[in-house]
Scaffold this motif. Structure first.
Motif, PDB file in Angstrom:
ATOM      1  N   VAL A 369       0.840  -1.197   0.000  1.00  0.00           N
ATOM      2  CA  VAL A 369       0.000   0.000   0.000  1.00  0.00           C
ATOM      3  C   VAL A 369       0.879   1.252   0.000  1.00  0.00           C
ATOM      4  N   VAL A 370       1.903   1.270   0.847  1.00  0.00           N
ATOM      5  CA  VAL A 370       2.815   2.414   0.906  1.00  0.00           C
ATOM      6  C   VAL A 370       3.529   2.600  -0.427  1.00  0.00           C
ATOM      7  N   ALA A 371       3.963   1.502  -1.039  1.00  0.00           N
ATOM      8  CA  ALA A 371       4.658   1.583  -2.324  1.00  0.00           C
ATOM      9  C   ALA A 371       3.755   2.163  -3.404  1.00  0.00           C
ATOM     10  N   GLU A 372       2.498   1.759  -3.411  1.00  0.00           N
ATOM     11  CA  GLU A 372       1.554   2.274  -4.411  1.00  0.00           C
ATOM     12  C   GLU A 372       1.280   3.768  -4.191  1.00  0.00           C
ATOM     13  N   ILE A 373       1.175   4.172  -2.939  1.00  0.00           N
ATOM     14  CA  ILE A 373       0.987   5.597  -2.634  1.00  0.00           C
ATOM     15  C   ILE A 373       2.200   6.392  -3.101  1.00  0.00           C
ATOM     16  N   ASN A 374       3.378   5.882  -2.775  1.00  0.00           N
ATOM     17  CA  ASN A 374       4.624   6.552  -3.148  1.00  0.00           C
ATOM     18  C   ASN A 374       4.729   6.763  -4.649  1.00  0.00           C
ATOM     19  N   ALA A 375       4.175   5.835  -5.402  1.00  0.00           N
ATOM     20  CA  ALA A 375       4.320   5.873  -6.854  1.00  0.00           C
ATOM     21  C   ALA A 375       3.424   6.901  -7.523  1.00  0.00           C
ATOM     22  N   VAL A 376       2.353   7.337  -6.862  1.00  0.00           N
ATOM     23  CA  VAL A 376       1.377   8.195  -7.550  1.00  0.00           C
ATOM     24  C   VAL A 376       1.255   9.609  -6.992  1.00  0.00           C
ATOM     25  N   VAL A 377       1.668   9.847  -5.735  1.00  0.00           N
ATOM     26  CA  VAL A 377       1.495  11.202  -5.207  1.00  0.00           C
ATOM     27  C   VAL A 377       2.544  12.146  -5.793  1.00  0.00           C
ATOM     28  N   ASP A 378       2.178  13.404  -5.878  1.00  0.00           N
ATOM     29  CA  ASP A 378       3.112  14.463  -6.252  1.00  0.00           C
ATOM     30  C   ASP A 378       3.786  14.918  -4.965  1.00  0.00           C
ATOM     31  N   GLU A 509      -9.465  -3.252  -1.967  1.00  0.00           N
ATOM     32  CA  GLU A 509      -9.090  -4.602  -1.547  1.00  0.00           C
ATOM     33  C   GLU A 509      -7.929  -5.161  -2.358  1.00  0.00           C
ATOM     34  N   LYS A 510      -7.664  -4.597  -3.550  1.00  0.00           N
ATOM     35  CA  LYS A 510      -6.605  -5.105  -4.415  1.00  0.00           C
ATOM     36  C   LYS A 510      -5.484  -4.079  -4.547  1.00  0.00           C
ATOM     37  N   PRO A 511      -4.231  -4.525  -4.556  1.00  0.00           N
ATOM     38  CA  PRO A 511      -3.109  -3.584  -4.636  1.00  0.00           C
ATOM     39  C   PRO A 511      -3.177  -2.646  -5.835  1.00  0.00           C
ATOM     40  N   GLU A 512      -3.614  -3.187  -6.990  1.00  0.00           N
ATOM     41  CA  GLU A 512      -3.633  -2.367  -8.200  1.00  0.00           C
ATOM     42  C   GLU A 512      -4.682  -1.252  -8.137  1.00  0.00           C
ATOM     43  N   ASP A 513      -5.549  -1.289  -7.135  1.00  0.00           N
ATOM     44  CA  ASP A 513      -6.581  -0.258  -7.010  1.00  0.00           C
ATOM     45  C   ASP A 513      -6.181   0.886  -6.068  1.00  0.00           C
ATOM     46  N   VAL A 514      -5.032   0.730  -5.395  1.00  0.00           N
ATOM     47  CA  VAL A 514      -4.603   1.771  -4.450  1.00  0.00           C
ATOM     48  C   VAL A 514      -4.268   3.059  -5.190  1.00  0.00           C
ATOM     49  N   GLY A 515      -3.458   2.954  -6.242  1.00  0.00           N
ATOM     50  CA  GLY A 515      -3.055   4.136  -6.995  1.00  0.00           C
ATOM     51  C   GLY A 515      -4.230   4.920  -7.547  1.00  0.00           C
ATOM     52  N   PRO A 516      -5.158   4.273  -8.245  1.00  0.00           N
ATOM     53  CA  PRO A 516      -6.336   5.000  -8.738  1.00  0.00           C
ATOM     54  C   PRO A 516      -7.151   5.650  -7.620  1.00  0.00           C
ATOM     55  N   ILE A 518      -5.957   6.858  -4.786  1.00  0.00           N
ATOM     56  CA  ILE A 518      -5.219   8.052  -4.369  1.00  0.00           C
ATOM     57  C   ILE A 518      -5.438   9.180  -5.381  1.00  0.00           C
ATOM     58  N   LYS A 519      -5.386   8.860  -6.656  1.00  0.00           N
ATOM     59  CA  LYS A 519      -5.615   9.878  -7.684  1.00  0.00           C
ATOM     60  C   LYS A 519      -7.029  10.462  -7.571  1.00  0.00           C
ATOM     61  N   LYS A 520      -7.990   9.594  -7.295  1.00  0.00           N
ATOM     62  CA  LYS A 520      -9.366  10.055  -7.120  1.00  0.00           C
ATOM     63  C   LYS A 520      -9.465  10.980  -5.905  1.00  0.00           C
ATOM     64  N   ALA A 521      -8.759  10.604  -4.842  1.00  0.00           N
ATOM     65  CA  ALA A 521      -8.769  11.422  -3.630  1.00  0.00           C
ATOM     66  C   ALA A 521      -8.159  12.796  -3.896  1.00  0.00           C
ATOM     67  N   GLN A 522      -7.077  12.831  -4.657  1.00  0.00           N
ATOM     68  CA  GLN A 522      -6.454  14.110  -4.993  1.00  0.00           C
ATOM     69  C   GLN A 522      -7.437  15.002  -5.741  1.00  0.00           C
ATOM     70  N   GLN A 523      -8.152  14.397  -6.674  1.00  0.00           N
ATOM     71  CA  GLN A 523      -9.127  15.155  -7.451  1.00  0.00           C
ATOM     72  C   GLN A 523     -10.250  15.686  -6.552  1.00  0.00           C
ATOM     73  N   LEU A 524     -10.792  14.800  -5.712  1.00  0.00           N
ATOM     74  CA  LEU A 524     -11.899  15.188  -4.838  1.00  0.00           C
ATOM     75  C   LEU A 524     -11.464  16.257  -3.835  1.00  0.00           C
ATOM     76  N   ASN A 525     -10.255  16.115  -3.276  1.00  0.00           N
ATOM     77  CA  ASN A 525      -9.758  17.135  -2.353  1.00  0.00           C
ATOM     78  C   ASN A 525      -9.650  18.487  -3.033  1.00  0.00           C
ATOM     79  N   SER A 526      -9.181  18.481  -4.280  1.00  0.00           N
ATOM     80  CA  SER A 526      -9.038  19.740  -5.012  1.00  0.00           C
ATOM     81  C   SER A 526     -10.393  20.393  -5.278  1.00  0.00           C
ATOM     82  N   GLU A 527     -11.454  19.567  -5.257  1.00  0.00           N
ATOM     83  CA  GLU A 527     -12.812  20.077  -5.468  1.00  0.00           C
ATOM     84  C   GLU A 527     -13.507  20.405  -4.154  1.00  0.00           C
ATOM     85  N   GLY A 528     -12.802  20.200  -3.028  1.00  0.00           N
ATOM     86  CA  GLY A 528     -13.348  20.559  -1.727  1.00  0.00           C
ATOM     87  C   GLY A 528     -13.952  19.425  -0.931  1.00  0.00           C
ATOM     88  N   THR A 529     -13.730  18.177  -1.359  1.00  0.00           N
ATOM     89  CA  THR A 529     -14.340  17.020  -0.692  1.00  0.00           C
ATOM     90  C   THR A 529     -13.298  16.225   0.087  1.00  0.00           C
TER      91      THR A 529
END
Length: 551
Positions: A369-378, A509-516, A518-529
C-alpha cells in the motif's frame, strides 16, 4: 473592553488568524468578534493536534497555533495533546478557562497551571485584570523562543470578565530571538568534521524550525558528508539526494543503521538527542558534536564532546563559511566517493525489501500500500504523516519526502489518532497541498469523528486506513488475551462512517486499485471534498531494523 476581548486583540497582534477550540470558553466569542476564526473540533485533543501541525509547518515564518478549551473537564481532557506537543518540542499556546480566583484552591478544582507545569515551558494564569497584557506576552514569547514547546495561560472568568483599565491596554507583539554560535566552537567543529575518516550529519527538527534546510544541504554538499534525520525532521533533507541516508524512528532505511554504526564523528544539528523508544540509540565510541538552540539539551542523554548553542540556521551558516575558508568555496563537491557508497547501501536495502513492496494478493501487505501511494502522489505538493504503531514503523522508512515540510514526523510519545487532526492543521497552514494521513484502524477509532471537522471547516484532507481488524503486534505481547478473548481485535466499516460524516469513502481490496484511489482522492480534495480510503490489509511483523550494524 473586557479581558477576553482584550486577549483576542493581543492574539491578533501576534498574527493569530484562527484558533482551534472546544466549547465553552468566552475567548471563542471574543476571537470571532476580532476576526479570528474559531474552529471547533470533536474533542479537545484533536484541536490541540491541529494547532500542533500548524505550528510545525509555519513556526519558521512566525506563526503559532493556539487552542482554547473550557475549564474543568476541558483542561483534564487536553492533557494528552499538550503532553505530545511537549514531547515533540512543538511551540503552541493553550488558553483554557479557569474556575476563577475565588475558588482556585478549593478541592476538587483542577488547576491548569499547577497540573500542566511539567508538560509546558510556562504555565500561568491571569489573576489580575491589569496583568492581562503582560501574561499574554509572556506565553507567546516563551513559546517562540529557546527550546520550542507549548505554553499555557489560564483565563479566569471572574478576572477576564472585568473591564481592562485604559492604562493597561497597550500590547507589543513578541518576536523570535536568534542566538548566534561561538566562533571558536565553529572552528573546532569544522576541523573535527573535515579530519574525520567517516563523518555523518544527524539533523533534527530544529533545522525545520529555523528554516535552515538550504544551509543543511549546502554544508553536506561542500563537505560530502551524508545526512540522516530524526523522525521529527523527516523532510529537512530530501530523501532523493545522493547524500541522504534516510530518517530514523525505531525503524529506518539501512543506510541510517550503517552510518550510525560505522561513523567516527557525528554532527548533530537541531536535535536535543533525546533517548526514546521511538528512535535509534547512538553507539558509543563516536566524537559527538551537538548544536542546539538550548544548552539544557547538551549532555542530557549523551556525553557530548563539543557543544554549540545557537539557532540552527546561524550555526549552519557559520559552519559553511568556515568550511569554505578551510577547503575553498567549492569544497569537496567534485568527490563522489561518499555518495557512491551511500547509493550502494540504498540499492542493497531496496533489493532486500522489493518483494515486500511488490507483494500481490489479498488481504494486502501494508508495504505494498505504501509503495503504491509513493508511486502516484506528487511529493512536492503533498504533506503526509504516519500514525502511531505499525503504520509509523511501516510508512516512515519507505515514504519519500522531497521538500521541506512535505512530511510531518512525530512520536516522542505516541497518541493513536494524531494523524487526522495533524492533516487538518497542515491543510490550514497551506490549503494548496494534498494533505494525507496513513493510519491503522485502531487509530481511526481515536479521532475518526474529526473527519467531520475537516468537512465542516472546509479543509479537505485524505485519510488512508490500513484496516487489518486488529491492533498490530499485540498477539505477541498478550497472546492469551488475544487467542482466548480476542482482546485487541476490532472491526467496522470505515467507508460508511466517513460517508456519514460528509466525506467520500473508497474501499480498496486489491493492490492495483490503491493508486487510482489516491488519484481520485487528490481530485476530490481539489474540489473541496474530504476522502477516506479504507485499504484491507494483513498484519505483518517484519520491519526495517538492522541492530547488528550498530555493533
Amino acid at each position: 473592553m473586557n479581558g477576553f476581548d482584550f486577549v483576542a486583540q493581543c492574539m491578533k497582534k501576534e498574527g493569530v488568524e484562527w484558533m482551534a477550540c472546544f466549547p465553552a470558553n468566552p475567548l471563542i466569542e471574543a476571537v470571532a468578534k476580532a476576526g479570528i476564526r474559531p474552529i471547533v473540533f470533536r474533542q479537545e485533543r484533536g484541536g490541540i493536534q491541529a494547532a500542533d501541525a500548524y505550528s510545525r509547518q509555519l513556526a519558521s515564518k512566525g506563526k503559532i497555533g493556539v487552542f482554547a478549551s473550557q475549564g474543568g473537564p476541558g483542561v483534564e481532557n487536553s492533557f494528552a495533546g499538550i503532553a505530545q506537543a511537549f514531547g515533540d518540542a512543538v511551540p503552541l499556546v493553550y488558553m483554557p478557562g479557569g474556575h476563577g480566583t475565588f475558588s482556585e484552591d478549593v478541592f476538587p478544582g483542577f488547576s491548569a497551571p499547577e497540573n500542566y507545569e511539567h508538560i509546558t515551558k510556562l504555565a500561568l494564569d491571569v489573576n489580575r485584570i491589569e496583568r492581562t497584557s503582560q501574561q499574554v506576552r509572556r506565553v507567546f514569547h516563551v513559546a517562540r523562543n529557546g527550546r520550542p514547546g507549548p505554553t499555557l495561560l489560564q483565563l479566569n472568568g471572574d478576572v477576564l470578565g472585568q473591564e481592562v483599565p485604559e492604562e493597561y491596554m497597550g500590547y507589543k507583539p513578541t518576536s523570535s530571538i536568534k542566538t548566534a554560535p561561538n566562533q571558536s566552537d565553529i572552528k573546532d567543529a569544522v576541523k573535527q568534521l573535515l579530519s574525520a575518516s567517516n563523518p555523518a550529519i544527524w539533523a533534527g527538527q530544529g533545522v525545520l524550525y529555523a528554516g535552515a534546510t538550504e544551509e543543511l544541504m549546502e554544508l553536506a554538499e561542500l563537505t560530502q558528508i551524508p545526512v540522516m534525520t530524526t523522525m521529527q525532521a523527516k523532510s529537512a533533507f530530501p530523501d532523493s539526494h545522493p547524500l541522504a541516508l534516510g530518517s530514523s524512528n525505531r525503524t529506518a532505511p539501512k543506510p541510517v543503521w550503517k552510518w550510525l554504526g560505522d561513523s567516527d564523528t557525528l554532527f548533530c544539528i537541531g536535535s536535543g538527542l533525546t533517548r526514546t523508544n521511538f528512535g535509534i540509540e547512538i553507539p558509543d565510541g563516536k566524537f559527538l558534536i551537538q548544536a542546539v538552540i538550548s544548552d539544557e539539551d547538551i549532555n542530557k542523554d549523551y556525553a557530548i564532546d563539543l557543544g554549540i548553542v545557537g539557532d540552527a540556521k546561524l550555526v549552519l551558516q557559520a559552519m559553511i563559511e568556515e568550511v569554505k575558508a578551510s577547503i575553498g568555496d567549492n569544497g569537496r563537491r567534485g568527490d563522489t566517493a561518499t555518495a557512491d557508497r551511500v547509493a550502494a547501501v540504498w540499492a542493497e536495502w531496496k533489493a532486500e525489501w522489493a518483494p515486500k513492496l511488490a507483494t500481490a494478493g489479498t488481504p494486502m501487505n501494508p508495504y505494498r500500500v505504501v509503495a503504491e501511494i509513493n508511486a502516484v502522489v506528487d511529493h512536492k505538493n503533498t504533506v503526509a504523516t504516519h500514525d502511531a504503531g505499525h503504520p509509523r514503523d511501516e510508512v516512515m522508512p519507505f515514504y519519500t519526502a522531497t521538500v521541506p515540510f512535505g512530511y510531518i514526523g512525530w512520536g516522542k510519545t505516541t497518541h493513536l489518532g494524531y494523524g487526522i487532526p495533524l492533516m487538518i492543521g497542515a491543510k490550514i497552514a497551506d490549503p494548496s497541498k494534498f494533505c494525507m494521513n496513513i493510519m491503522g484502524d485502531a487509530a481511526f477509532g481515536m479521532s475518526g469523528l474529526d473527519i467531520e471537522t475537516a468537512v465542516r471547516s472546509g479543509h479537505p484532507i485524505t485519510t488512508v486506513v490500513l484496516n487489518n481488524s486488529t491492533m498490530g503486534g499485540y498477539n505477541h505481547h498478550q497472546p492469551t488475551a488475544m487467542e482466548e478473548f480476542g482482546a485487541g481485535n476490532q472491526g467496522g466499516d470505515y467507508v460508511k462512517i466517513a460517508e456519514g460524516l460528509g466525506a467520500t469513502g473508497i474501499r480498496v481490496e486489491k493492490p492495483e486499485d490503491v493508486g487510482p484511489a489516491i488519484k481520485k482522492a487528490q481530485q476530490l480534495n481539489s474540489e473541496g471534498t474530504c476522502v477516506l480510503i479504507e485499504t484491507i490489509t494483513t498484519q505483518q511483523m517484519e520491519f526495517s531494523m538492522y541492530p547488528d550494524l550498530l555493533k
